[in-house]
Design a protein around this motif. Sequence first.
Motif, PDB file in Angstrom:
ATOM      1  N   TYR A  36       0.812  -1.220   0.000  1.00  0.00           N
ATOM      2  CA  TYR A  36       0.000   0.000   0.000  1.00  0.00           C
ATOM      3  C   TYR A  36       0.842   1.266   0.000  1.00  0.00           C
ATOM      4  N   THR A  37       1.965   1.235   0.710  1.00  0.00           N
ATOM      5  CA  THR A  37       2.750   2.455   0.913  1.00  0.00           C
ATOM      6  C   THR A  37       4.115   2.439   0.231  1.00  0.00           C
ATOM      7  N   ILE A  86      -1.010   0.576   8.665  1.00  0.00           N
ATOM      8  CA  ILE A  86      -1.932   0.286   7.559  1.00  0.00           C
ATOM      9  C   ILE A  86      -2.879  -0.837   7.970  1.00  0.00           C
ATOM     10  N   LYS A  90      -6.737  -0.449   8.181  1.00  0.00           N
ATOM     11  CA  LYS A  90      -7.524  -1.276   7.260  1.00  0.00           C
ATOM     12  C   LYS A  90      -8.624  -2.017   7.988  1.00  0.00           C
ATOM     13  N   LYS A  99      -6.980   0.380  -1.078  1.00  0.00           N
ATOM     14  CA  LYS A  99      -6.206   0.961  -2.176  1.00  0.00           C
ATOM     15  C   LYS A  99      -6.844   2.273  -2.638  1.00  0.00           C
ATOM     16  N   ILE A 102      -5.926   4.937   0.021  1.00  0.00           N
ATOM     17  CA  ILE A 102      -4.530   5.366  -0.119  1.00  0.00           C
ATOM     18  C   ILE A 102      -4.396   6.293  -1.334  1.00  0.00           C
ATOM     19  N   ARG A 106      -2.992  10.196  -1.396  1.00  0.00           N
ATOM     20  CA  ARG A 106      -1.903  10.649  -2.267  1.00  0.00           C
ATOM     21  C   ARG A 106      -2.344  11.834  -3.138  1.00  0.00           C
TER      22      ARG A 106
END
Length: 109
Positions: A36-37, A86, A90, A99, A102, A106
């Motif tokens: 994810y990151t 996360i 989650k 997703k 996230i 961003r």
Amino acid sequence: YRTKALMRRLLPTKGKHIDLPYLKQVWEKQRGICPYTAIKLKLFTHSKAKYGGSGMKSDIRYASLDRIESSKPYQVGNVQFVAWPINYAKSDVSDKQMKRFIKLIRQNH
């Protein structure tokens, strides 16, 4: 004792069970990277906690075992290593929803 307790949690009622060689395979496939990151993860050990560490939450890079689809059990094909915050965030959210979340973060930062 803790390893045995963890392994009991990883034995699903149906499907293929997870063992340490499988977890190693997952880790190597991910190259220790959170999906994810993209953070390079670290493995937490109890010896680190015992000798001066303040626990897993002392570093956001510590890996946590996550169910890809939270509605399914810990079983082969449904686990991944993620950064512990996360996994905490989650909770019961699906992989697709996380997703999307996230991606929104961003875009806005």
